[in-house]
Design a protein around this motif. Structure first.
Motif, mmCIF file in Angstrom:
data_model
loop_
_atom_site.group_PDB
_atom_site.id
_atom_site.type_symbol
_atom_site.label_atom_id
_atom_site.label_comp_id
_atom_site.label_asym_id
_atom_site.label_seq_id
_atom_site.Cartn_x
_atom_site.Cartn_y
_atom_site.Cartn_z
ATOM 1 N N PHE A 34 0.822 -1.386 0.113
ATOM 2 C CA PHE A 34 -0.040 0.040 -0.009
ATOM 3 C C PHE A 34 0.688 1.292 0.143
ATOM 4 N N ASP B 152 2.313 2.211 -3.281
ATOM 5 C CA ASP B 152 1.020 2.585 -4.241
ATOM 6 C C ASP B 152 0.956 4.076 -3.914
ATOM 7 N N ILE B 153 1.198 4.448 -2.388
ATOM 8 C CA ILE B 153 0.725 5.987 -2.184
ATOM 9 C C ILE B 153 1.988 6.805 -2.349
ATOM 10 N N LYS C 166 -7.826 9.486 -2.848
ATOM 11 C CA LYS C 166 -6.789 8.602 -3.776
ATOM 12 C C LYS C 166 -6.462 7.310 -2.693
ATOM 13 N N CYS C 167 -5.838 7.710 -1.701
ATOM 14 C CA CYS C 167 -5.526 6.598 -0.714
ATOM 15 C C CYS C 167 -6.398 5.462 -0.402
ATOM 16 N N SER D 81 -9.064 4.879 -2.119
ATOM 17 C CA SER D 81 -9.214 4.087 -3.329
ATOM 18 C C SER D 81 -8.187 2.947 -3.628
ATOM 19 N N LEU D 82 -6.896 3.165 -3.101
ATOM 20 C CA LEU D 82 -5.923 2.259 -3.307
ATOM 21 C C LEU D 82 -5.971 0.859 -2.124
#
Ligand code: FAD
Length: 531
Positions: A286, A289-290, A346-347, A349-350
């Motif tokens: 995660f 991703d962020i 956005k976080c 959604s990930l």
């Protein structure tokens, strides 16, 4: 009062003290050591520092050795601000001398704290974006080369120092400046001690160019030794600046008295985002991703630390207890309310299915404060022993973290205690706080064994125990053994060139030794400074 203290008192504007009550207040820091100084000198200005150092150096020429250790706020965790000679405290050298808001430069005395500086700069809409303890002095942020938790985004203290003034071991002052190669002879041609330093350092770098290249190309982040000697000459321009060697030098090369810093435009408030994961692998995926969203800070916490906080009545509030066995990710965004909110969405959604997350809003901001307060409770409060910071800010590269944590479990079994890891994923600097019974012989032996074992474990995973700050006294017991003979020779030469009589902080870094550490181990950590 002893003769030396009285003589110095007559010659400086500041103060010199040698009464036992005052010495006691300067005998400890945040390390497990206690060392009684002979004197505490509190200079008011650079001239006071020059006079004191010059006098001490003259005494050493007559074989009377009184080492000098500079001290900022005394928060060091490795005993690097303690001395059995003179503790020179910069607490009165705390003036902000000039703020030039147009060129975004600020000149300060070395004892100005980060909090004091940023409060003053905020009035001009400026800041130095270092996310560290507001009580840290600027002199020590350089001397400890502190990697703060916003360094992943803002590059850390190295990026913000333009120039500094330091008092050399003979009492002269040196102003650092970047010099184009053709003009270096202006410095190397000086007949003063400064000229001698320029000549000898230039020769040292030339004579050791292969070693310096190798050290400069290392991928591990490691503040031990004088590795910043590799940065004196810039690759492309070949320009020369002595400033880098003062990073991580821990007051062993000179006393920093004034600093010019670069500032940034003031950042708006930070909004936070927290997510809970069952495994470190899920947390790490995660985080990766962020990362492109460029958070101001991105921290990782082994959620076992919250169990202890709960025992102390703390309520981590945001998540159910079932998450207290996985990992928490804490991100801060300082892009202004709208953009930060967008990034936090956005976080969300990930986020993978089996994780939970909360973003900070006006309604739940108290719960975020509760979570921080639970973390603070774990870090500072003792349950099974004294939670001593002997292994803060070690470096493990992100791609090795999961394997490192698996092997750390074996160490937990050997030491029969949990070692939850917490720290900054974006700078790869983490800490563990073992519980230690400092009052027992076994407890004090534990400190030495733990430092050595942890050093081996971290190195097996491509890391260093001195990622976020240097080795001082305690960690040096392991890091000095990590160095090759060539490396030790190079660093010993750096020390000799700046401090031929060895008056500055001689028992830290290369000069650290087990006898000194063991002999000064505290039997209690009671008067620690809370973080
Ligand atoms: C292992 C470790 C982990 C740390 N973890 C964190 C952390 O998580 N967060 C954080 O914010 N900070 C951390 N720090 C950094 C530490 O809090 C700061 O770097 C700094 O040591 C505290 O500031 P101070 O003013 O109390 O410095 P002090 O403890 O007083 O001094 C620190 C060192 O700097 C030298 N020094 C101080 N002033 C000068 C000067 N003017 N000229 C030359 N030398 C000087 C001292 O001799 C000493 O060696 C860590 C430090 C260590 C050693």
């Amino acid at each position: 009062m002893n003769k030396i203290a009285k003589y110095l008192n007559q010659h400086i504007i500041g103060n010199v003290f040698d009464s036992p009550q005052i010495l006691e207040a300067y005998a400890t820091d945040n390390s497990p050591l206690k060392i009684m100084p002979q004197m505490v000198v509190i200079p008011e200005n650079t001239s006071d520092v020059c006079k004191t150092v010059k006098f001490v150096n003259q005494l050493s020429n007559k074989s009377v050795y009184i080492p000098i250790t500079v001290r900022g706020s005394g928060l060091d965790k490795t005993g690097a601000d303690l001395s059995d000679g003179i503790v020179m405290s910069t607490e009165h050298m705390n003036k902000i001398l000039e703020i030039d808001d147009r060129s975004r430069l600020v000149r300060v005395q070395a004892g100005v704290t980060l909090g004091q500086l940023n409060s003053a700069l905020a009035l001009y809409g400026l800041t130095v974006p270092i996310l560290a303890n507001p009580r840290d002095t600027i002199g020590s942020l350089i001397s400890n080369f502190t990697t703060d938790s916003a360094a992943g985004k803002y590059n850390g203290i190295y990026y913000y120092i333009d120039q500094l003034e330091a008092v050399l071991s003979n009492g002269d002052t040196l102003q650092t400046t970047r010099i184009a190669r053709p003009h270096l002879s202006h410095k190397t041609g000086l007949t003063s001690f400064e000229g001698q330093i320029y000549r000898e350092i230039d020769k040292l770098i030339n004579d050791n160019s292969n070693l310096i290249n190798d050290l400069g190309n290392r991928s591990t982040i490691d503040a031990s030794g004088y590795q910043m000697v590799t940065q004196i000459i810039r690759d492309v321009t070949k320009s020369f600046d002595l400033l880098p060697v003062f990073y991580a030098a821990q007051g062993t090369l000179g006393v920093i008295t004034e600093i010019i810093l670069r500032c940034e435009v003031f950042q708006p408030e930070v909004s936070h985002f927290v997510a809970a994961f069952e495994s470190v692998g899920a947390a790490r995926d995660f985080i990766q991703d962020i990362m492109p969203l460029i958070p101001q800070e991105l921290n990782l916490y082994d959620a076992r630390m919250f169990k202890d906080a709960v025992e102390h009545g703390k309520d981590p509030a945001l998540f159910a207890p079932k998450f207290y066995k996985g990992y928490f990710v804490w991100a801060g965004f300082d892009d202004g309310p709208r953009k930060s909110a967008k990034k936090m969405k956005k976080c969300l959604s990930l986020l993978p299915h089996n994780a939970a997350a909360v973003m900070e809003t006006d309604e739940n901001t108290t719960d975020f404060k509760r979570l921080k307060s639970a973390i603070r409770s774990y870090i500072n409060e003792d349950i099974r022993g004294e939670r001593t910071p002997i292994m803060d800010d070690f470096y493990v590269p992100s791609d090795k973290l999961a394997n490192f944590l698996t092997d750390l479990k074996v160490m937990e079994e050997t030491y029969n205690q949990e070692l939850p890891v917490y720290g900054s994923f974006s700078t790869s600097n983490y800490s563990v706080r073992p519980d230690i019974q400092l009052g027992t012989v076994e407890g004090r032996q534990f400190v030495l064994k733990f430092i050595h074992d942890f050093n081996s474990l971290v190195r097996e995973h491509g890391g260093s125990i001195t990622g976020g700050a240097p080795e001082g006294r305690t960690k040096a017991l392991a890091t000095n053994d990590n160095m090759s003979d060539d490396e030790i020779n190079l660093y010993s030469e750096v020390k000799r060139i700046f401090d031929p009589n060895g008056i500055f902080n001689p028992d830290v870094k290369l000069g650290a030794n087990e006898k000194d550490v063991v002999g000064h181990m505290r039997t209690t950590y009671l008067n620690k400074v809370l973080e």
